[in-house]
Design a protein around this motif. Structure first.
Motif, short mmCIF file in Angstrom:
data_model
loop_
_atom_site.label_atom_id
_atom_site.label_comp_id
_atom_site.label_asym_id
_atom_site.label_seq_id
_atom_site.Cartn_x
_atom_site.Cartn_y
_atom_site.Cartn_z
N ALA A 72 51.38 39.93 53.79
CA ALA A 72 50.51 39.44 55.00
C ALA A 72 49.02 39.56 54.45
O ALA A 72 48.63 38.21 55.09
N ALA A 73 48.71 40.32 53.76
CA ALA A 73 47.34 40.88 53.38
C ALA A 73 46.77 39.56 53.01
O ALA A 73 45.57 38.76 52.79
N VAL A 74 47.76 38.71 51.64
CA VAL A 74 47.81 38.11 50.25
C VAL A 74 47.50 36.45 51.34
O VAL A 74 46.35 36.15 50.52
N ASP A 75 48.72 36.20 52.13
CA ASP A 75 48.65 35.39 52.90
C ASP A 75 47.00 35.31 53.59
O ASP A 75 46.69 33.92 53.42
N TRP A 76 46.66 36.10 54.05
CA TRP A 76 45.24 36.17 55.01
C TRP A 76 44.37 35.74 53.88
O TRP A 76 43.45 35.10 54.23
N LEU A 77 44.36 36.58 53.21
CA LEU A 77 42.96 36.31 52.19
C LEU A 77 42.62 35.31 51.20
O LEU A 77 41.52 34.91 51.36
N GLY A 127 39.52 32.04 51.06
CA GLY A 127 39.91 31.24 49.24
C GLY A 127 40.30 32.35 47.96
O GLY A 127 39.89 31.76 46.92
N PHE A 128 40.23 33.48 48.85
CA PHE A 128 41.37 34.10 47.14
C PHE A 128 42.49 33.81 46.70
O PHE A 128 42.88 32.98 46.71
N ARG A 129 42.54 33.35 45.31
CA ARG A 129 43.94 33.04 44.29
C ARG A 129 44.63 33.88 43.60
O ARG A 129 43.86 34.76 43.55
N GLU A 130 45.99 34.14 43.94
CA GLU A 130 47.19 34.99 43.71
C GLU A 130 47.29 34.90 42.17
O GLU A 130 47.04 33.91 41.86
N ALA A 160 49.47 42.90 44.81
CA ALA A 160 48.63 41.75 44.60
C ALA A 160 47.98 41.83 43.43
O ALA A 160 46.58 42.49 43.71
N GLN A 161 47.01 40.90 42.37
CA GLN A 161 45.79 41.09 42.16
C GLN A 161 45.36 39.65 43.00
O GLN A 161 46.06 38.50 42.78
N LEU A 162 44.04 39.48 42.88
CA LEU A 162 43.72 38.55 43.67
C LEU A 162 42.18 37.83 43.30
O LEU A 162 41.56 38.80 42.63
N GLN A 163 42.52 36.54 42.94
CA GLN A 163 40.94 36.66 42.55
C GLN A 163 40.13 35.20 43.04
O GLN A 163 40.43 34.81 43.72
N VAL A 164 38.58 35.62 43.38
CA VAL A 164 38.17 34.20 43.67
C VAL A 164 37.03 33.65 43.41
O VAL A 164 35.83 34.88 42.38
N GLY A 195 56.24 42.75 36.72
CA GLY A 195 55.22 41.69 37.26
C GLY A 195 55.36 40.21 36.99
O GLY A 195 56.25 40.36 36.31
N LEU A 196 55.02 39.62 37.81
CA LEU A 196 54.93 37.85 38.02
C LEU A 196 53.18 37.23 37.71
O LEU A 196 53.06 37.62 38.64
N SER A 197 53.14 36.39 36.49
CA SER A 197 52.00 36.22 36.62
C SER A 197 51.79 34.81 37.35
O SER A 197 52.67 33.83 36.97
N PHE A 198 50.84 34.27 37.57
CA PHE A 198 50.04 33.46 38.61
C PHE A 198 49.45 32.09 37.48
O PHE A 198 48.24 32.85 37.57
N PRO A 199 49.58 31.10 37.14
CA PRO A 199 48.45 29.79 36.64
C PRO A 199 47.36 29.70 37.43
O PRO A 199 46.93 29.69 38.61
#
Length: 138
Positions: free
Chosen positions: A23-28, A33-36, A46-50, A134-138
């Motif tokens: 839920a936190a990832v979805d909200w952020l 404008g963060f990206r997982e 989860a690691q997020l970038q902005v 882990g699982l990475s996202f491009p």
């Protein structure tokens, strides 16, 4: 400084604990404008970038502390052994001794005189998140 696909590249990385990681990832992502970039289990972290170099780690509150312990700051350093020794020399309380992790980071956690938690981290090798679950996202 060496890079590691399993760790954010920012120098200072807040680690924020939430009762519901997804839920936190979805909200952020939707609101700020963060990206997982990396997911560690479905509900663990989860690691997020902005922006170009901003980062935050979202962590499960149940695993990373109770309601009075909701944050920690990671600091990427060139020499974690020296940084840890310096912090202890200046009165830091050791919360976790130096440890080399399977995801390519060598880390230690200390508390400053006010009780704020600081995790000192140094990349010791580049590791793909998939190598340790882990699982990475491009």
């Amino acid at each position: 400084m060496q890079s590691n696909r399993s760790a954010p590249s920012a120098t200072v990385i807040p680690v924020l604990s939430y009762p519901d990681v997804r839920a936190a990832v979805d909200w952020l992502t939707a609101a700020l404008g963060f990206r997982e970039r990396v997911r560690i289990g479905e509900d663990h972290r989860a690691q997020l970038q902005v922006g170009a170099d901003g980062a935050v780690i979202v962590a499960d509150r149940g695993r990373d502390g109770g309601s009075d312990d909701r944050h920690l700051c990671k600091i990427r350093v060139e020499d974690v052994d020296a940084a840890f020794a310096r912090a202890v020399e200046h009165g830091a309380t050791v919360l976790e001794e130096l440890t080399t992790r399977n995801y390519g980071e060598r880390e230690a956690t200390v508390a400053d005189p006010a009780g704020h938690r600081w995790q000192l981290t140094q990349t010791v090798r580049d590791v793909a998140p998939e190598e340790w679950g882990g699982l990475s996202f491009p």
